[in-house]
Design a protein around this motif. Structure first.
Motif, mmCIF file in Angstrom:
data_model
loop_
_atom_site.group_PDB
_atom_site.id
_atom_site.type_symbol
_atom_site.label_atom_id
_atom_site.label_comp_id
_atom_site.label_asym_id
_atom_site.label_seq_id
_atom_site.Cartn_x
_atom_site.Cartn_y
_atom_site.Cartn_z
ATOM 1 N N PHE A 189 76.732 31.667 91.429
ATOM 2 C CA PHE A 189 75.564 32.151 91.247
ATOM 3 C C PHE A 189 74.993 31.617 90.036
ATOM 4 N N LEU A 190 75.651 31.483 88.878
ATOM 5 C CA LEU A 190 74.952 30.791 87.726
ATOM 6 C C LEU A 190 74.849 29.322 87.955
ATOM 7 N N ALA A 191 75.574 28.416 88.601
ATOM 8 C CA ALA A 191 75.236 27.182 88.941
ATOM 9 C C ALA A 191 74.224 27.113 89.937
ATOM 10 N N ARG A 192 73.920 27.958 90.853
ATOM 11 C CA ARG A 192 72.591 27.882 91.568
ATOM 12 C C ARG A 192 71.567 28.170 90.821
ATOM 13 N N SER A 193 71.351 28.876 89.875
ATOM 14 C CA SER A 193 70.399 29.422 89.003
ATOM 15 C C SER A 193 70.051 28.281 88.148
ATOM 16 N N THR A 194 70.970 27.415 87.463
ATOM 17 C CA THR A 194 71.010 26.358 86.752
ATOM 18 C C THR A 194 70.366 25.309 87.519
ATOM 19 N N ALA A 195 70.673 25.079 88.791
ATOM 20 C CA ALA A 195 70.191 23.945 89.862
ATOM 21 C C ALA A 195 68.781 24.285 89.861
ATOM 22 N N MET A 196 68.328 25.492 90.287
ATOM 23 C CA MET A 196 67.030 25.921 90.553
ATOM 24 C C MET A 196 66.156 25.891 89.320
ATOM 25 N N HIS A 197 66.603 26.228 88.206
ATOM 26 C CA HIS A 197 65.524 26.201 87.181
ATOM 27 C C HIS A 197 65.633 24.294 86.764
ATOM 28 N N ALA A 198 66.536 23.875 86.739
ATOM 29 C CA ALA A 198 66.459 22.235 86.593
ATOM 30 C C ALA A 198 65.553 21.598 87.551
ATOM 31 N N ALA A 199 65.469 21.872 88.674
ATOM 32 C CA ALA A 199 64.608 21.313 89.945
ATOM 33 C C ALA A 199 63.014 21.962 89.483
ATOM 34 N N GLN A 200 63.128 23.146 89.150
ATOM 35 C CA GLN A 200 61.549 23.697 88.849
ATOM 36 C C GLN A 200 60.892 22.785 87.571
ATOM 37 N N SER A 201 61.864 22.601 86.657
ATOM 38 C CA SER A 201 61.386 22.058 85.296
ATOM 39 C C SER A 201 61.014 20.570 85.549
ATOM 40 N N VAL A 259 89.084 29.324 90.421
ATOM 41 C CA VAL A 259 90.028 29.388 91.577
ATOM 42 C C VAL A 259 90.630 27.827 91.854
ATOM 43 N N PRO A 260 91.712 27.513 91.499
ATOM 44 C CA PRO A 260 92.177 26.138 91.815
ATOM 45 C C PRO A 260 91.790 25.770 93.430
ATOM 46 N N GLY A 261 91.320 24.510 93.423
ATOM 47 C CA GLY A 261 91.230 24.152 94.778
ATOM 48 C C GLY A 261 89.715 24.553 95.449
ATOM 49 N N VAL A 262 88.997 25.331 94.825
ATOM 50 C CA VAL A 262 87.787 25.955 95.195
ATOM 51 C C VAL A 262 86.910 24.920 94.678
ATOM 52 N N HIS A 263 85.956 24.418 95.534
ATOM 53 C CA HIS A 263 84.912 23.635 94.972
ATOM 54 C C HIS A 263 83.472 23.802 95.742
ATOM 55 N N LEU A 264 82.797 24.737 95.265
ATOM 56 C CA LEU A 264 81.673 25.236 96.003
ATOM 57 C C LEU A 264 80.421 24.435 95.772
ATOM 58 N N THR A 265 79.627 23.747 96.581
ATOM 59 C CA THR A 265 78.494 23.043 96.515
ATOM 60 C C THR A 265 77.335 23.788 96.260
ATOM 61 N N VAL A 266 76.457 23.303 95.424
ATOM 62 C CA VAL A 266 75.174 23.841 95.127
ATOM 63 C C VAL A 266 74.068 22.966 95.314
ATOM 64 N N SER A 267 72.999 23.257 95.835
ATOM 65 C CA SER A 267 71.818 22.323 96.248
ATOM 66 C C SER A 267 70.575 23.252 96.195
ATOM 67 N N GLN A 268 69.703 23.122 95.237
ATOM 68 C CA GLN A 268 68.320 23.753 95.264
ATOM 69 C C GLN A 268 67.097 22.664 95.118
ATOM 70 N N THR A 269 66.130 23.045 95.751
ATOM 71 C CA THR A 269 64.833 22.115 95.768
ATOM 72 C C THR A 269 63.818 23.080 95.257
ATOM 73 N N ALA A 270 62.751 22.285 94.446
ATOM 74 C CA ALA A 270 61.639 23.046 94.080
ATOM 75 C C ALA A 270 60.544 22.123 94.571
#
Length: 126
Positions: free
Chosen positions: A35-47, A103-114
């Protein structure tokens, strides 16, 4: 009184339950990091959109601003990739990457668009 037949049962029960407790604990931390990665990506896209939509903004201003935001935000988003597309009327910035892994082996993808509208001069309504 007890005859001692249940002696040592508590440590065995704890040994059985503890992996599930640890899995839930680290799983919840991994979800919070996502969730923090999603928020960071969204704010970067908005910026990036806010920088690129300004009247007569130079090409690449959105990517530059989003990159600066990600550098200041920390490492919540690993391997970020930025794209900003501008048309005559609209700006779209997309930030993709992966959240940090707890968690080892868990890599969750994040994609946000503004999206945003480009500032421009128009004819007044008559």
């Amino acid at each position: 009184m007890s005859d001692g037949a249940d002696r040592g049962a508590s440590p065995v029960e704890l040994a059985v339950v503890m992996p599930a407790v640890l899995l839930l604990l680290f799983g919840s931390i991994q979800v919070a990091a996502w969730f923090l990665a999603r928020s960071t990506a969204m704010h970067a896209a908005q910026s990036g959109v806010n920088a690129q939509r300004v009247h007569q903004a130079p090409s690449g201003a959105g990517v530059e601003r989003a990159t600066a935001f990600l550098a200041a935000a920390g490492d919540w988003l690993a391997d970020p990739k930025l794209t900003c597309a501008t048309t005559a009327t609209e700006v779209t910035c997309t930030v993709t990457g992966t959240s940090i892994s707890v968690v080892p082996g868990v890599h969750l993808t994040v994609s946000q668009t503004a999206h945003g509208t480009v500032e421009r001069w128009t004819e007044p309504a008559r």
